[in-house]
Design an enzyme around this catalytic site. Structure first.
Site, short mmCIF file in Angstrom:
data_model
loop_
_atom_site.label_atom_id
_atom_site.label_comp_id
_atom_site.label_asym_id
_atom_site.label_seq_id
_atom_site.Cartn_x
_atom_site.Cartn_y
_atom_site.Cartn_z
N HIS A 147 -1.15 124.84 -26.45
CA HIS A 147 -0.91 124.76 -25.13
C HIS A 147 -2.25 124.52 -24.51
O HIS A 147 -3.26 125.13 -24.75
CB HIS A 147 -0.24 125.74 -24.19
CG HIS A 147 0.27 125.66 -23.14
ND1 HIS A 147 1.56 124.98 -22.69
CD2 HIS A 147 -0.43 125.87 -21.81
CE1 HIS A 147 1.27 124.94 -20.95
NE2 HIS A 147 0.26 125.70 -20.80
N ARG A 200 4.73 126.42 -5.92
CA ARG A 200 3.43 126.67 -6.00
C ARG A 200 2.51 125.49 -5.55
O ARG A 200 1.55 125.35 -5.04
CB ARG A 200 3.22 127.16 -7.21
CG ARG A 200 3.55 128.76 -7.57
CD ARG A 200 3.21 129.27 -9.02
NE ARG A 200 2.07 129.04 -9.51
CZ ARG A 200 1.48 128.73 -10.73
NH1 ARG A 200 2.75 128.75 -11.60
NH2 ARG A 200 0.58 128.87 -11.28
N ASP A 245 10.62 129.36 -13.71
CA ASP A 245 9.26 128.63 -13.85
C ASP A 245 9.39 127.28 -13.17
O ASP A 245 8.36 127.23 -12.18
CB ASP A 245 8.91 128.57 -15.30
CG ASP A 245 7.39 127.82 -14.96
OD1 ASP A 245 6.38 128.55 -14.53
OD2 ASP A 245 7.24 127.04 -15.58
N SER A 292 3.33 131.79 -16.14
CA SER A 292 4.10 130.54 -16.34
C SER A 292 3.81 129.86 -17.76
O SER A 292 4.90 129.31 -18.30
CB SER A 292 3.60 129.43 -15.21
OG SER A 292 3.80 128.09 -15.34
N LYS A 316 7.13 130.07 -20.98
CA LYS A 316 7.52 128.94 -21.55
C LYS A 316 7.30 128.89 -23.16
O LYS A 316 7.91 128.48 -24.00
CB LYS A 316 6.69 127.38 -21.22
CG LYS A 316 7.37 127.16 -19.82
CD LYS A 316 6.48 125.87 -19.62
CE LYS A 316 5.25 125.85 -18.93
NZ LYS A 316 4.93 126.19 -17.52
N1 URA Z 1 0.45 125.29 -17.05
C1 URA Z 1 1.27 125.88 -16.83
O1 URA Z 1 2.15 125.74 -17.46
N2 URA Z 1 1.70 126.70 -15.87
C2 URA Z 1 0.85 126.88 -14.84
O2 URA Z 1 1.07 127.69 -13.67
C3 URA Z 1 -0.37 126.32 -15.06
C4 URA Z 1 -0.57 125.48 -16.06
#
Ligand code: URA
Length: 428
Positions: A82, A168, A161, A183, A187
């Site tokens: 990620h 946000r 999320d 967040s 995931k």
């Molecule tokens: N990437 C994400 O998945 N969530 C965030 O809040 C910021 C970057």
């Protein structure tokens, strides 16, 4: 329980209990809490922060708001990757085929971008026909057969999320460490990978502007990994200047292909070699980073990494010979002579956005063909009149606007400046 009291408690800097966090996330998911109260609590969290327990429960209940994805039948070790997001970040599209060519299964669910340029999925969709809407069965079959699949998020994972992120994004509460950590990890935990590699970007073009904040975020991510029994490794990487040369969507695919064909700019080639070597180590394909680097270089040089990319594109219905380009290319020429000491990633991203490479709202259409290709990076010598960048556009008007913005991104000095390391630190 009342959401009003929870907001007030956080506003006064007190910790929220497990039950309060659960109530909040359930209310977000079931849509029983109105957006204005969600926004107020997000702002209070942004300003007052959260301790480790609060971030843990926030992550847990966001994760439990939706389905989990079981990569059923894939017995090999799965490593997920990620990035917290940056300008010109096409790393997944390069690293995926490289590590798959080295024998590591790469199963990646990616997102679309909201912001200055598209996300990984938008970039891949600039390849004609490329499918990013695979069913879970198709996704698993592809990983089993080819060792590589990059698709859009399937199923109903982490709906809380999605809702929180959308709020946000319009309430200036994206750059909060507990909110970003929950967040990302919710995931990542929705997929049953064994280890998680996170590229935490730091600098002017990233959410985390300082190394201290990036370190705090990385430590929070690693601690969350421990509590959820997953190995998490973070790299802090430089996002003061864009990654590589291309910023946009199809232009980034062309750059990814160059790297995979062993013709990439050394800055992004070296970056991708390091990340790939780390993934191979996490996936227990190699025993050291040095061994990882060696095999990665071999797979790039012998063409197998590029072949893996082609295999993925064809498997996902894409046409490797049909990656559209923009109608026009404008040039940005230097007005001075000297050495480049800054290429402001954020400003470059803003110029790309003017061209149409990103979206402000989630339903906006992006233009896959537009973007910017840098001809000079930090440390390069430049003569007056020499090209600093190419602007790929479908409109002269937008191209000229982007050109003016892009000029501001370059800072030139008479003295040679040091090139910052692209990988700043490893945290695990
Ligand atoms: N990437 C994400 O998945 N969530 C965030 O809040 C910021 C970057």
């Amino acid at each position: 329980m009342r959401i009003y009291d929870i907001i007030e408690r956080k506003k006064n800097g007190k910790n929220l209990t497990k039950k309060q966090i659960k109530y909040f996330i359930e209310g977000v998911t079931n849509e029983t809490i109105p957006d204005y109260q969600i926004s107020a609590l997000l702002m209070a969290i942004s300003l007052k922060g959260m301790d480790d327990d609060e971030v843990y429960y926030l992550t847990k209940y966001i994760l439990e708001s939706g389905e989990k994805i079981d990569l059923f039948g894939i017995d090999d070790k799965i490593v997920d990757k990620h990035s917290t997001g940056g300008i010109g970040d096409k790393t997944t599209i390069i690293v995926g085929p490289i590590v798959a060519a080295c024998g590591l299964k790469f199963a990646k669910l990616s997102g679309r971008g909201l912001g200055l340029t598209g996300g990984t999925i938008d970039k891949l969709e600039s390849i004609k026909g490329f499918r990013t809407d695979l069913s879970l069965d198709e996704f698993i079959e592809s990983v089993k057969k080819y060792g590589l699949c990059i698709s859009g998020q399937t199923g109903n994972i982490v709906p809380a999320d999605k809702k929180l992120y959308a709020i946000r994004d319009v309430t200036a509460t994206v750059d909060s460490i507990p909110l970003i950590a929950a967040s990302i990890m919710s995931k990542k935990l929705a997929l049953n990978s064994d280890s998680i590699f996170i590229d935490v970007k730091v600098g002017i073009g990233a959410f985390m502007k300082t190394i201290d904040d990036a370190r705090k975020l990385a430590n929070t991510l690693v601690k969350l990994g421990e509590r959820f029994d997953r190995e998490v490794v973070c790299y802090l990487t430089n996002m003061d200047e864009p990654l590589g040369l291309a910023i946009g969507n199809s232009v980034e695919i062309y750059e990814a292909i160059d790297v995979l064909k062993n013709k990439g700019h050394y800055s992004i080639v070296e970056f991708c070699i390091e990340l790939s070597a780390e993934l191979l180590l996490l996936g227990e394909i190699v025993n050291s980073i040095e061994e990882g680097r060696k095999i990665v270089k071999e797979k790039i040089e012998n063409g197998e990494a590029y072949e893996k990319f082609v295999e993925m594109v064809e498997n996902q219905n894409g046409s490797i010979d049909d990656i559209p380009r923009s109608d026009f290319v404008l040039e940005l020429n230097s007005e001075e002579e000297g050495y480049i000491y800054k290429v402001n990633a954020k400003t470059v991203g803003e110029a790309a956005m003017i061209l149409g490479s990103g979206r402000e709202n989630k339903d906006d259409q992006i233009d896959h063909t537009v973007g910017i290709i840098l001809n000079k990076k930090v440390g390069s010598r430049v003569k007056k009149g020499e090209k600093l960048a190419y602007i790929h556009t479908n409109s002269f008007e937008k191209g000229e606007l982007a050109k003016n913005i892009l000029m501001e991104a370059f800072s030139i000095s008479v003295e040679h400046s040091d090139i910052a390391d692209s990988i700043i630190e490893k945290i695990k």
